[in-house]
Design an enzyme around this catalytic site. Structure first.
Site, PDB file in Angstrom:
ATOM      1  N   HIS A  60       1.236  42.513 -37.923  1.00 13.78           N
ATOM      2  CA  HIS A  60       1.354  42.386 -38.759  1.00 13.78           C
ATOM      3  C   HIS A  60       2.424  40.962 -38.717  1.00 13.78           C
ATOM      4  O   HIS A  60       3.351  41.064 -37.800  1.00 13.78           O
ATOM      5  CB  HIS A  60       2.379  42.663 -40.006  1.00 13.78           C
ATOM      6  CG  HIS A  60       1.184  44.285 -40.556  1.00 13.78           C
ATOM      7  ND1 HIS A  60       1.742  45.046 -41.336  1.00 13.78           N
ATOM      8  CD2 HIS A  60       0.542  44.467 -39.684  1.00 13.78           C
ATOM      9  CE1 HIS A  60       1.069  46.141 -41.298  1.00 13.78           C
ATOM     10  NE2 HIS A  60       0.098  45.750 -40.740  1.00 13.78           N
ATOM     11  N   GLU A 116       4.717  40.342 -40.387  1.00 12.39           N
ATOM     12  CA  GLU A 116       6.807  40.103 -40.723  1.00 12.39           C
ATOM     13  C   GLU A 116       6.500  40.145 -39.087  1.00 12.39           C
ATOM     14  O   GLU A 116       8.170  40.084 -38.707  1.00 12.39           O
ATOM     15  CB  GLU A 116       6.393  40.963 -41.273  1.00 12.39           C
ATOM     16  CG  GLU A 116       6.721  41.549 -42.516  1.00 12.39           C
ATOM     17  CD  GLU A 116       5.345  41.434 -42.959  1.00 12.39           C
ATOM     18  OE1 GLU A 116       4.274  41.952 -42.674  1.00 12.39           O
ATOM     19  OE2 GLU A 116       4.944  41.734 -44.308  1.00 12.39           O
ATOM     20  N   CYS A 169       5.289  46.296 -46.147  1.00 19.17           N
ATOM     21  CA  CYS A 169       4.981  47.921 -45.770  1.00 19.17           C
ATOM     22  C   CYS A 169       5.615  48.294 -45.521  1.00 19.17           C
ATOM     23  O   CYS A 169       6.804  47.529 -44.634  1.00 19.17           O
ATOM     24  CB  CYS A 169       3.317  47.835 -44.971  1.00 19.17           C
ATOM     25  SG  CYS A 169       3.474  47.640 -42.771  1.00 19.17           S
ATOM     26  N   CYS A 197       7.180  47.323 -41.522  1.00 14.74           N
ATOM     27  CA  CYS A 197       7.224  46.281 -41.262  1.00 14.74           C
ATOM     28  C   CYS A 197       8.976  46.151 -42.473  1.00 14.74           C
ATOM     29  O   CYS A 197       9.924  45.813 -41.599  1.00 14.74           O
ATOM     30  CB  CYS A 197       6.571  45.096 -41.753  1.00 14.74           C
ATOM     31  SG  CYS A 197       5.815  44.556 -41.113  1.00 14.74           S
TER      32      CYS A 197
HETATM   33 ZN   LIG Z   1       3.709  45.577 -42.231  1.00 17.66          ZN
END
Ligand SMILES: [Zn+2]
Length: 230
Positions: free
Chosen positions: A84, A86, A115, A118
């Site tokens: 991801h 992040e 999410c 993260c």
């Molecule tokens: Zn995430």
């Protein structure tokens, strides 16, 4: 409704792999900025994408600076397979070898709120740097009806990482600093403020349980005005 449901890919091309750069203050480097098209499509806060369809991905634009000091790094990341945006951002900041004796601030503008996973990683990351303050502006809330994601947002706030829904000013700041704007001022899209208010109300509801824990004052006192990206 699945806001990130794969629809046909369109418009974004294959050239955008995300990128970042370290910028010496004032060197005027305009590389690795979001194109106008990507900025508008990805940061747009409309409830759903209209035709021609495209996928709304996670883009993290970040700027790191010394507290009340010069800019150190800025750039953006987007999601990669199994990584991801992040996490790529965290990897990047970790790689910079920040001085534990200095105070830093990072401002992020993100298309989707983090999410649950993260959120957790971001909290762990900031714990390693007690002198770093991180704040996150988000255009849209990612699967906000999932309890884990709601919990993630509350945990971020409870860990002194404010997550705030972008309004006109934040979109303008993001456009100013991370888009290849060619000197043009930010131009609002239709109903930007209306959509933003709706998303803010939703986030407020998600954060309501925090009020019971006395975080209400902290939230109220947070300066949400114009961002100094100096
Ligand atoms: Zn995430």
């Amino acid at each position: 409704m699945d806001p990130q449901a794969p629809t046909q890919r369109g418009g974004l091309g294959q050239a955008y792999q995300g990128g970042d750069y370290v910028q010496a203050p004032g060197n005027g480097n305009t590389q690795h900025l979001l194109s106008e098209d990507v900025f508008k499509k990805q940061f747009g806060n409309q409830r759903r994408v209209t035709k021609p369809y495209y996928r709304r991905k996670t883009y993290v634009c970040y700027q790191l600076k010394l507290l009340r000091g010069p800019k150190i790094a800025k750039g953006y990341f987007r999601n990669k397979k199994k990584r991801h945006a992040e996490i790529r951002f965290i990897d990047k900041i970790n790689s910079l070898g920040l001085d534990q004796d200095q105070s830093y601030e990072i401002t992020c503008y993100v298309t989707w709120s983090p999410c649950a996973t993260c959120a957790c990683k971001l909290i762990k990351f900031t714990r390693k740097f007690p002198n770093l303050s991180l704040r996150i502006f988000v255009s849209r809330l990612y699967y906000h009806w999932f309890r884990q994601n709601q919990q993630g947002l509350r945990q971020l706030w409870a860990s002194s990482i404010p997550v705030v829904v972008m309004g006109y000013q934040e979109f303008a700041d993001c456009w100013e600093n991370f888009a290849d704007n060619r000197g043009n001022p930010f131009q609002s899209w239709e109903k930007l403020t209306e959509y933003s208010k709706g998303i803010k109300r939703r986030l407020q509801k998600i954060l309501e349980p925090l009020k019971l824990n006395g975080l209400e004052d902290a939230m109220g006192n947070l300066k949400l005005g114009s961002v100094d990206l100096g």
